[in-house]
Enzyme design. Sequence first.
Site, mmCIF file in Angstrom:
data_model
loop_
_atom_site.group_PDB
_atom_site.id
_atom_site.type_symbol
_atom_site.label_atom_id
_atom_site.label_comp_id
_atom_site.label_asym_id
_atom_site.label_seq_id
_atom_site.Cartn_x
_atom_site.Cartn_y
_atom_site.Cartn_z
ATOM 1 N N ASN A 181 -3.124 -13.590 -1.527
ATOM 2 C CA ASN A 181 -4.131 -12.540 -1.426
ATOM 3 C C ASN A 181 -5.445 -13.024 -0.823
ATOM 4 O O ASN A 181 -6.206 -12.236 -0.263
ATOM 5 C CB ASN A 181 -4.392 -11.918 -2.805
ATOM 6 C CG ASN A 181 -4.645 -12.957 -3.881
ATOM 7 O OD1 ASN A 181 -3.753 -13.751 -4.188
ATOM 8 N ND2 ASN A 181 -5.828 -12.956 -4.459
ATOM 9 N N GLN B 43 0.459 -7.978 -1.704
ATOM 10 C CA GLN B 43 -0.323 -8.041 -0.470
ATOM 11 C C GLN B 43 0.537 -7.828 0.775
ATOM 12 O O GLN B 43 0.028 -7.399 1.811
ATOM 13 C CB GLN B 43 -1.041 -9.390 -0.363
ATOM 14 C CG GLN B 43 -2.169 -9.572 -1.341
ATOM 15 C CD GLN B 43 -3.323 -8.607 -1.105
ATOM 16 O OE1 GLN B 43 -3.473 -8.022 -0.048
ATOM 17 N NE2 GLN B 43 -4.167 -8.438 -2.116
ATOM 18 N N GLY C 202 0.481 0.060 -5.679
ATOM 19 C CA GLY C 202 -0.007 1.244 -5.000
ATOM 20 C C GLY C 202 -1.349 1.080 -4.329
ATOM 21 O O GLY C 202 -1.534 1.473 -3.174
ATOM 22 N N HIS C 203 -2.316 0.505 -5.021
ATOM 23 C CA HIS C 203 -3.667 0.495 -4.470
ATOM 24 C C HIS C 203 -3.860 -0.536 -3.362
ATOM 25 O O HIS C 203 -4.940 -0.624 -2.782
ATOM 26 C CB HIS C 203 -4.711 0.318 -5.578
ATOM 27 C CG HIS C 203 -4.872 -1.085 -6.075
ATOM 28 N ND1 HIS C 203 -5.889 -1.913 -5.655
ATOM 29 C CD2 HIS C 203 -4.169 -1.785 -6.988
ATOM 30 C CE1 HIS C 203 -5.804 -3.069 -6.288
ATOM 31 N NE2 HIS C 203 -4.766 -3.019 -7.095
ATOM 32 N N THR D 62 6.415 8.703 -20.735
ATOM 33 C CA THR D 62 6.574 9.809 -19.794
ATOM 34 C C THR D 62 6.012 9.410 -18.443
ATOM 35 O O THR D 62 4.887 8.913 -18.334
ATOM 36 C CB THR D 62 5.848 11.073 -20.303
ATOM 37 O OG1 THR D 62 6.392 11.410 -21.582
ATOM 38 C CG2 THR D 62 6.035 12.226 -19.343
ATOM 39 N N CYS E 148 -17.399 -16.107 -10.191
ATOM 40 C CA CYS E 148 -18.724 -16.182 -10.804
ATOM 41 C C CYS E 148 -18.574 -16.083 -12.312
ATOM 42 O O CYS E 148 -18.023 -15.112 -12.836
ATOM 43 C CB CYS E 148 -19.619 -15.064 -10.283
ATOM 44 S SG CYS E 148 -21.310 -15.126 -10.945
#
Length: 385
Positions: free
Chosen positions: A160, A188, A209-210, A246, A334
Amino acid sequence: MSDPAPPGLADGPVYLDYNATTPIDPRVLDALLPYLRTDFGNPSSSHAYGGAPHAALDTARTRVADLLGARPGEIVFTGSGSESNLLALQGVMVRGQRAHLIAQVTEHPSVLQTCRALERLHGVRVTLLPVSSDGHVDPDALAAAIGDDTALVSIMVANNETGVLQPIQELAAIAHRHGALFHCDAAQAAGKIALDVDTLGVDLLTVVGHKIYAPKGIAALYVRTGVELEPVVHGGGQEHGLRAGTENVAFAVALGAAAELAAADLTDGTVHRIARLRDELHRKLTEALPCRLHLNGAAEARLPNTLNISIDGCLGHEMLAAASEIAASTGSACHSGTHTPSPVLTAMGIPEQRAMATVRLSLGRWTTLRDIETATAALTKVVAT
């Protein structure tokens, strides 16, 4: 390139962080909305309200399968890539008789932390393979580490941070020669390069998905027919008994629509256009910053959208904070205000000073040449000041 772009990209800085997350494609949004507005029924219901959601779920499963060269019955919908990775790793290791798991040191934290949990909670023996200076796993290292007690090998298709592609076919073949299963985190890679589960020779594969212009909160795990997993969510038997609850029909529909669009990207020139823009960005920055810019990771065997670079004399987080015209990321982490080098770059043997000078620029479906020019000017200006 699709038209129009998502509203979220309007009037903001140039978005070059597609590896972190992608905006929802408007066509994907259009596909999912009916299952929030009108076709709300439970897909397991036998009455009229369940029919459309049930059919939509089947269609979505087929579309995801088609992207991977799989069969619809081999697709299990989950809530995230991390959950898919958990189902793959834990599902194999707690069910089988073998107690050895192999991954690589630059895997996503969802894999690495699952490995550590399996060590701690189930006594699994974990081996993490090293990577070379360009980020590759050596197949010989896997061959030396694997044994008759190895149940599973988990190696991501593409990193990634650097976009480096692993030799999955060769690695999977080694695993199978020893009777081990092979899992890929393809979060990726899906939609950016062609993936065929039979060609790769994998038994389990994660899609998110994202990362392909669908919403957050939906993912899938490919499970080859005949592979048995222990569920991580028990209950009503949904998703072939592997993931109870569900089904989130609307988001599954979104993932299916996104998979169909991603398949089109691989054949209509979109991926090649993005690769050309990435290379143009690299060229422009190299010319503007002669002898100061370094590419991290393999130059050829990497994702077509990813450019991970270090610029001498700079700190990545400071560069991006000052370059307000663009939105990108660094490889550093960080903690309480203190930045530390990326574990991925550290594992590749990149010195701390260079690792801290890193930015990851990842392009996507709506990146334009003007965006590349803006990014070049912004970074060059910051470095010069």
